[in-house]
Design an enzyme around this catalytic site. Structure first.
Site, PDB file in Angstrom:
ATOM      1  N   TYR A  78      12.313  -5.790 -52.070  1.00 41.84           N
ATOM      2  CA  TYR A  78      12.128  -5.939 -50.452  1.00 41.84           C
ATOM      3  C   TYR A  78      12.981  -4.710 -49.827  1.00 41.84           C
ATOM      4  CZ  TYR A  78      12.584  -7.869 -45.958  1.00 41.84           C
ATOM      5  OH  TYR A  78      12.781  -7.893 -44.634  1.00 41.84           O
ATOM      6  N   PHE A 130      -5.701  10.012 -26.753  1.00 37.50           N
ATOM      7  CA  PHE A 130      -6.367   9.333 -27.798  1.00 37.50           C
ATOM      8  C   PHE A 130      -6.081   7.761 -27.539  1.00 37.50           C
ATOM      9  CE2 PHE A 130      -6.730   6.860 -31.680  1.00 37.50           C
ATOM     10  CZ  PHE A 130      -8.250   7.087 -32.157  1.00 37.50           C
ATOM     11  N   THR A 131      -7.249   6.860 -27.683  1.00 41.83           N
ATOM     12  CA  THR A 131      -6.953   5.483 -27.324  1.00 41.83           C
ATOM     13  C   THR A 131      -5.868   4.883 -27.548  1.00 41.83           C
ATOM     14  OG1 THR A 131      -8.102   5.012 -29.203  1.00 41.83           O
ATOM     15  CG2 THR A 131      -9.633   5.249 -27.200  1.00 41.83           C
ATOM     16  N   LYS A 264      -6.106   8.494 -42.715  1.00 43.68           N
ATOM     17  CA  LYS A 264      -7.195   9.619 -42.811  1.00 43.68           C
ATOM     18  C   LYS A 264      -6.917  10.625 -43.797  1.00 43.68           C
ATOM     19  CE  LYS A 264      -7.480   7.789 -38.432  1.00 43.68           C
ATOM     20  NZ  LYS A 264      -6.638   6.395 -38.230  1.00 43.68           N
ATOM     21  N   PHE A 455     -13.540  -1.075 -26.506  1.00 41.05           N
ATOM     22  CA  PHE A 455     -14.639  -0.692 -27.245  1.00 41.05           C
ATOM     23  C   PHE A 455     -14.729  -1.467 -28.749  1.00 41.05           C
ATOM     24  CE2 PHE A 455     -10.874   2.005 -27.740  1.00 41.05           C
ATOM     25  CZ  PHE A 455     -10.508   1.891 -29.154  1.00 41.05           C
TER      26      PHE A 455
HETATM   27  C1  P70 Z   1     -10.656   6.659 -35.843  1.00 41.22           C
HETATM   28  C2  P70 Z   1      -9.258   5.967 -36.138  1.00 41.22           C
HETATM   29  C3  P70 Z   1      -6.832   6.385 -35.429  1.00 41.22           C
HETATM   30  C4  P70 Z   1      -6.175   7.258 -34.898  1.00 41.22           C
HETATM   31  C5  P70 Z   1      -6.275   8.620 -34.485  1.00 41.22           C
HETATM   32  C6  P70 Z   1      -5.302   9.600 -33.944  1.00 41.22           C
HETATM   33  C7  P70 Z   1      -5.687  10.983 -33.844  1.00 41.22           C
HETATM   34  C8  P70 Z   1      -3.705   7.904 -33.940  1.00 41.22           C
HETATM   35  C9  P70 Z   1      -4.654   7.023 -34.557  1.00 41.22           C
HETATM   36  C10 P70 Z   1      -4.317   5.408 -34.786  1.00 41.22           C
HETATM   37  C11 P70 Z   1      -9.242   4.238 -35.888  1.00 41.22           C
HETATM   38  C12 P70 Z   1      -9.589   4.122 -34.428  1.00 41.22           C
HETATM   39  C13 P70 Z   1      -8.594   3.856 -33.607  1.00 41.22           C
HETATM   40  C14 P70 Z   1      -8.907   3.601 -32.299  1.00 41.22           C
HETATM   41  C15 P70 Z   1     -10.321   3.599 -31.651  1.00 41.22           C
HETATM   42  C16 P70 Z   1     -11.072   3.737 -32.786  1.00 41.22           C
HETATM   43  C17 P70 Z   1     -10.893   4.241 -34.061  1.00 41.22           C
HETATM   44  N1  P70 Z   1      -8.306   6.659 -35.444  1.00 41.22           N
HETATM   45  N2  P70 Z   1      -4.275   8.945 -33.842  1.00 41.22           N
HETATM   46  O1  P70 Z   1     -11.647   6.003 -36.572  1.00 41.22           O
HETATM   47  O2  P70 Z   1      -4.007   5.137 -35.896  1.00 41.22           O
HETATM   48  O3  P70 Z   1      -5.758   3.616 -36.514  1.00 41.22           O
HETATM   49  O4  P70 Z   1      -3.758   4.043 -38.286  1.00 41.22           O
HETATM   50  O5  P70 Z   1      -3.398   2.885 -36.024  1.00 41.22           O
HETATM   51  O6  P70 Z   1      -7.343   9.152 -34.969  1.00 41.22           O
HETATM   52  O7  P70 Z   1     -10.622   7.682 -35.548  1.00 41.22           O
HETATM   53  P1  P70 Z   1      -4.300   3.775 -36.761  1.00 41.22           P
END
Ligand code: P70
Length: 464
Positions: A78, A130-131, A264, A455
Site C-alpha cells: 500500500y 485540449f478537452t 500515450k 463527444f
Molecule cells: C486521446 C486521449 C488524452 C489527453 C491528451 C492530452 C494532450 C491530456 C489528455 C488526458 C484520450 C481522450 C481524451 C479526451 C477526449 C478524447 C480522447 N487524450 N492531454 O485520445 O489524458 O486520457 O489519460 O486522462 O491527448 O487523445 P487521459
C-alpha cells in the site's frame, strides 16, 4: 540489367512480434446496424465490432517483453512500493523534474493541478485547448485563452511548428488580465487538437523568457513530448545530431511542472503523473492525491503499472523506436495525400487528420461533418476513427453557445507497435473509397447531449 535503387524503408520496426490478438472482420449490414445502435458515435461501438481500431493512441500500445516482465515484479505494498521509486527515478532521469506524484491517468493530474493553482476569475493562456485540460481549468473557475499561432487553425498550412505560441498574443493576454490573474501558461507539445503538431525549442525558450519576466510558471502537458522532441530533431536547425532523449530533457527544462497521460508516449495501458520542480506545489499535490486517487506512492495505480511505466519511459525515448512510430504515421498520411485526399499538413505525430470540411463541403458544420465522416469510414470497412471538430469543441462555458472551430477533423490515430503496414494500406483504401462517394454523404443531428465532454456519449441520427 539496371534498375532504380529503391529508397530505404528507414522506419522499419526495431522489434519482432511475439504474441498476436485475433481481430474480426464484420459484414456491411452488420456495421450499418452497429453504427445506428451506437447513435453514430464511434465511442459507443463495441471494440469486438471494430476491425482496425484507430480511435485513439491512448492506452492502446503494445508493451514489450521487458515491460511484461516488469509486471511480474509488481510490489503491491500500500505504501512505499519499490515500483514507485523506480518510476520517480525514470521521470527524473528522462523528463528532469525533481518531484513526482503518480495518478491513474492524465486528467487526474490536470484535476489536481487545476484545483491547486487556479482561482475563480483566473485566465490560463495556452497553445490551443485540449478537452479535458480546459474542462478542469473551467471547473476550477478559470478561463482558457488560446494563444497558438494562426497557422495552426489552417489545415493546409505547412508550417513546421504549428504548435508554437504567438508571443504577441500571449503578451496581450498578460497585459489585459494582469500577471496576477495568470496562475500559469499551459503548453502542450505536440498539440493534439491542431493535428499532433509540434512546438519548436526556440518558441518554448521564448515562452519561458516572457513568463519569467512576469513571474508566471510554465506548465507542460507532456503527453506526447517525446514525439515533439523527435520533430525538433528532424526540423529544427542545431538539433539534428542530438538524441531524442537529450532534446526531451532540454524541452522540459524550460517548464516548471508537467501533467502526463502516460497512456500515450510511454507505452502503457494505464497511468499518468504530475511532476514538478516546485516543492510547495509537490507537497500540496501529494496531499490532494490521497483525496481523489490513492496514497501518494501509487496514485490509483497498481505497483506493476508503475513498473511498466518506468520501463516504457526508457523505451519511448529510443531514437529507433520513435523514428518507426512516426514513420508509420507518415506512411499512412503520405499515401492519402498522394491520392489527393484532404489531410492536415504537415502530418502529425500520433495521427493523420482528415479535413472533414474539405471532404464534405456540402454538409454545414451544424450537422457535424466530421462525426458523419467517422461513421461513414466505420460503415465502409470497420475502421474506427474519432471526431475532432464541433462535437468535441462543445459549448462556451458562459454563454452555452456551441463552439464551431475552424478545424473540423477526423483523427486516424495510430496505436504504438500494434498494427502493420498492411493494416495501414487497408485503412488508406477505405478512406479513399469513402472519399470517392463523398457527394452522397449526409449530415447528422444530435439527439442526446451529455453535460460534460459531450463527444464521449452524445447520440445522433441522420439529418433529414
Ligand atoms: C486521446 C486521449 C488524452 C489527453 C491528451 C492530452 C494532450 C491530456 C489528455 C488526458 C484520450 C481522450 C481524451 C479526451 C477526449 C478524447 C480522447 N487524450 N492531454 O485520445 O489524458 O486520457 O489519460 O486522462 O491527448 O487523445 P487521459
Amino acid at each position: 540489367m539496371s534498375y532504380p535503387k529503391p529508397s530505404r524503408r528507414s522506419w522499419a520496426e526495431p522489434w519482432k512480434i511475439k504474441m498476436v490478438e485475433p481481430i474480426r472482420m464484420t459484414t456491411l449490414p452488420e456495421r450499418q446496424k452497429f453504427l445506428i445502435e451506437a447513435g453514430y458515435n464511434t465511442f459507443l461501438l463495441r471494440s469486438e465490432d471494430v476491425y482496425i481500431d484507430l480511435l485513439t493512441d491512448s492506452g492502446t500500445s503494445a508493451m514489450s517483453d521487458r515491460q511484461w516482465a516488469g509486471i511480474m515484479l509488481g510490489d503491491e505494498a500500500y505504501a512505499g512500493s519499490r515500483n514507485f521509486y523506480n518510476l520517480w527515478e525514470a521521470v527524473t532521469q528522462y523528463y528532469g523534474y525533481k518531484y513526482l506524484v503518480p495518478t491513474h491517468q492524465g486528467r487526474a493530474a490536470e484535476h489536481i493541478l487545476s484545483r491547486i493553482m487556479i482561482h475563480p476569475g483566473d485566465v490560463i493562456p495556452g497553445n490551443m485547448y485540449f478537452t479535458t485540460t480546459r474542462l478542469h481549468q473551467e471547473l476550477a473557475g478559470g478561463t482558457f485563452v488560446d494563444v497558438i499561432i494562426d497557422e495552426a487553425h489552417d489545415p493546409a498550412n505547412p508550417h513546421p511548428f504549428k504548435g508554437n505560441v504567438d508571443l504577441a498574443k500571449l503578451q496581450r493576454v498578460i497585459d489585459r488580465a494582469g500577471p496576477g490573474k495568470i496562475p500559469y501558461v499551459s503548453i502542450a507539445g505536440t498539440v493534439n487538437m491542431a493535428g499532433g503538431q509540434p512546438q519548436s525549442m526556440e518558441n518554448m525558450c521564448a515562452v519561458r523568457e516572457l513568463c519569467q519576466a512576469h513571474d508566471i510558471p510554465v506548465v507542460l502537458d507532456a503527453t506526447r513530448a517525446v514525439e515533439n522532441a523527435y520533430f525538433i530533431q528532424q526540423r529544427e536547425p542545431g538539433y539534428e545530431a542530438k538524441k531524442v532523449a537529450e532534446i526531451l530533457k532540454e524541452y522540459c527544462s524550460y517548464t516548471d511542472t508537467c501533467t502526463m497521460s502516460a497512456k500515450k508516449d510511454t507505452l502503457v495501458n494505464i497511468g499518468g503523473w504530475l511532476a514538478t520542480n516546485d516543492q510547495g506545489l509537490f507537497e500540496e499535490a501529494r496531499n490532494l492525491v490521497v483525496v481523489y486517487e490513492g496514497l501518494h506512492t501509487y496514485g490509483g495505480l497498481a505497483g506493476r503499472d508503475m513498473e511498466a511505466m518506468a520501463r516504457g519511459i526508457a523505451e519511448s525515448v529510443e531514437d529507433d523506436h520513435i523514428r518507426t512510430r512516426i514513420g508509420q504515421v507518415e506512411y499512412l498520411g503520405n499515401h492519402l495525400a498522394d491520392w489527393g485526399i484532404p489531410i492536415v499538413q504537415p502530418i502529425g505525430g500520433h495521427a493523420v487528420f482528415l479535413d472533414a470540411k474539405a471532404y464534405y463541403p456540402h454538409i454545414p458544420q451544424s450537422q457535424y461533418p466530421a462525426q458523419a465522416l467517422a461513421g461513414d469510414i466505420y460503415t465502409d470497412s470497420g475502421v474506427r476513427t474519432m471526431e475532432r471538430g464541433a462535437v468535441s469543441a462543445g459549448r462556451d462555458a458562459k454563454t452555452g453557445e456551441e463552439h464551431f472551430p475552424k478545424l473540423e477533423l477526423v483523427r486516424l490515430t495510430i496505436p504504438r507497435r500494434v498494427y502493420t503496414q498492411a493494416h495501414m494500406d487497408v485503412v488508406a483504401e477505405s478512406v479513399l473509397e469513402v472519399y470517392e462517394r463523398r457527394e452522397h454523404a449526409r449530415g447528422l443531428r444530435m439527439v442526446y447531449e451529455p453535460k460534460y465532454l459531450r463527444f464521449f456519449q452524445a447520440r445522433f441520427e441522420r439529418a433529414s
